[in-house]
Design a protein around this motif. Sequence first.
Motif, short mmCIF file in Angstrom:
data_model
loop_
_atom_site.label_atom_id
_atom_site.label_comp_id
_atom_site.label_asym_id
_atom_site.label_seq_id
_atom_site.Cartn_x
_atom_site.Cartn_y
_atom_site.Cartn_z
N ALA A 26 4.11 5.58 -7.21
CA ALA A 26 3.24 5.12 -8.29
C ALA A 26 4.02 4.89 -9.59
O ALA A 26 3.75 3.93 -10.32
CB ALA A 26 2.12 6.12 -8.52
N ASP A 27 4.97 5.75 -9.88
CA ASP A 27 5.76 5.58 -11.10
C ASP A 27 6.60 4.31 -11.04
O ASP A 27 6.76 3.61 -12.04
CB ASP A 27 6.67 6.78 -11.33
CG ASP A 27 5.88 8.04 -11.67
OD1 ASP A 27 4.75 7.89 -12.17
OD2 ASP A 27 6.40 9.14 -11.41
N PHE A 28 7.14 4.01 -9.87
CA PHE A 28 7.93 2.79 -9.69
C PHE A 28 7.06 1.55 -9.90
O PHE A 28 7.46 0.62 -10.58
CB PHE A 28 8.55 2.77 -8.29
CG PHE A 28 9.28 1.49 -7.97
CD1 PHE A 28 10.52 1.23 -8.51
CD2 PHE A 28 8.71 0.55 -7.12
CE1 PHE A 28 11.19 0.06 -8.22
CE2 PHE A 28 9.37 -0.62 -6.83
CZ PHE A 28 10.61 -0.87 -7.37
N MET A 29 5.86 1.56 -9.30
CA MET A 29 4.98 0.40 -9.42
C MET A 29 4.40 0.26 -10.83
O MET A 29 4.02 -0.82 -11.23
CB MET A 29 3.83 0.50 -8.41
CG MET A 29 4.30 0.45 -6.97
SD MET A 29 5.03 -1.09 -6.51
CE MET A 29 3.59 -2.01 -6.08
N ILE B 157 2.73 -6.44 -18.12
CA ILE B 157 3.00 -6.79 -16.72
C ILE B 157 3.84 -5.68 -16.09
O ILE B 157 4.92 -5.36 -16.59
CB ILE B 157 3.73 -8.14 -16.60
CG1 ILE B 157 2.97 -9.25 -17.33
CG2 ILE B 157 3.96 -8.49 -15.15
CD1 ILE B 157 1.61 -9.55 -16.76
N THR B 158 3.35 -5.12 -14.98
CA THR B 158 4.08 -4.07 -14.28
C THR B 158 4.58 -4.61 -12.93
O THR B 158 4.23 -5.70 -12.51
CB THR B 158 3.17 -2.86 -14.01
OG1 THR B 158 2.09 -3.27 -13.16
CG2 THR B 158 2.62 -2.28 -15.30
N LEU C 244 0.82 -1.20 0.00
CA LEU C 244 0.00 0.00 0.00
C LEU C 244 0.86 1.26 0.00
O LEU C 244 0.58 2.21 -0.74
CB LEU C 244 -0.92 -0.01 1.21
CG LEU C 244 -1.99 1.06 1.28
CD1 LEU C 244 -2.95 0.90 0.12
CD2 LEU C 244 -2.73 0.96 2.59
N LEU C 245 1.92 1.27 0.80
CA LEU C 245 2.82 2.43 0.82
C LEU C 245 3.51 2.63 -0.53
O LEU C 245 3.63 3.77 -1.01
CB LEU C 245 3.88 2.26 1.91
CG LEU C 245 3.39 2.49 3.33
CD1 LEU C 245 4.48 2.12 4.33
CD2 LEU C 245 2.96 3.93 3.52
N LEU C 246 3.95 1.55 -1.14
CA LEU C 246 4.58 1.67 -2.46
C LEU C 246 3.59 2.16 -3.50
O LEU C 246 3.93 2.99 -4.35
CB LEU C 246 5.17 0.33 -2.89
CG LEU C 246 6.50 -0.06 -2.29
CD1 LEU C 246 6.87 -1.49 -2.69
CD2 LEU C 246 7.59 0.90 -2.75
N ALA C 247 2.37 1.66 -3.44
CA ALA C 247 1.37 2.06 -4.43
C ALA C 247 1.02 3.54 -4.28
O ALA C 247 0.77 4.21 -5.28
CB ALA C 247 0.12 1.21 -4.28
#
Length: 66
Positions: A18-21, A29-30, A11-14
Amino acid sequence: MINGLTFGVHLLLACSAADFMATRVWGEITRGVLAVLLQGALLLWTAARYDRRAGELVPNEQDVEY
């Protein structure tokens, strides 16, 4: 505990990266899709381990004296 922590990290990464994920790994596939698949696999693995150990902790009905 482990599933909650991985959900929190996901959740923190998302939210913050956001650009990384959203970086594509292969085709459509991301990294976010891979993270969700990894989180689902971890959830199933820990549930299976819990189910196996829960059977060891609960005595059989035949062993219980009434």
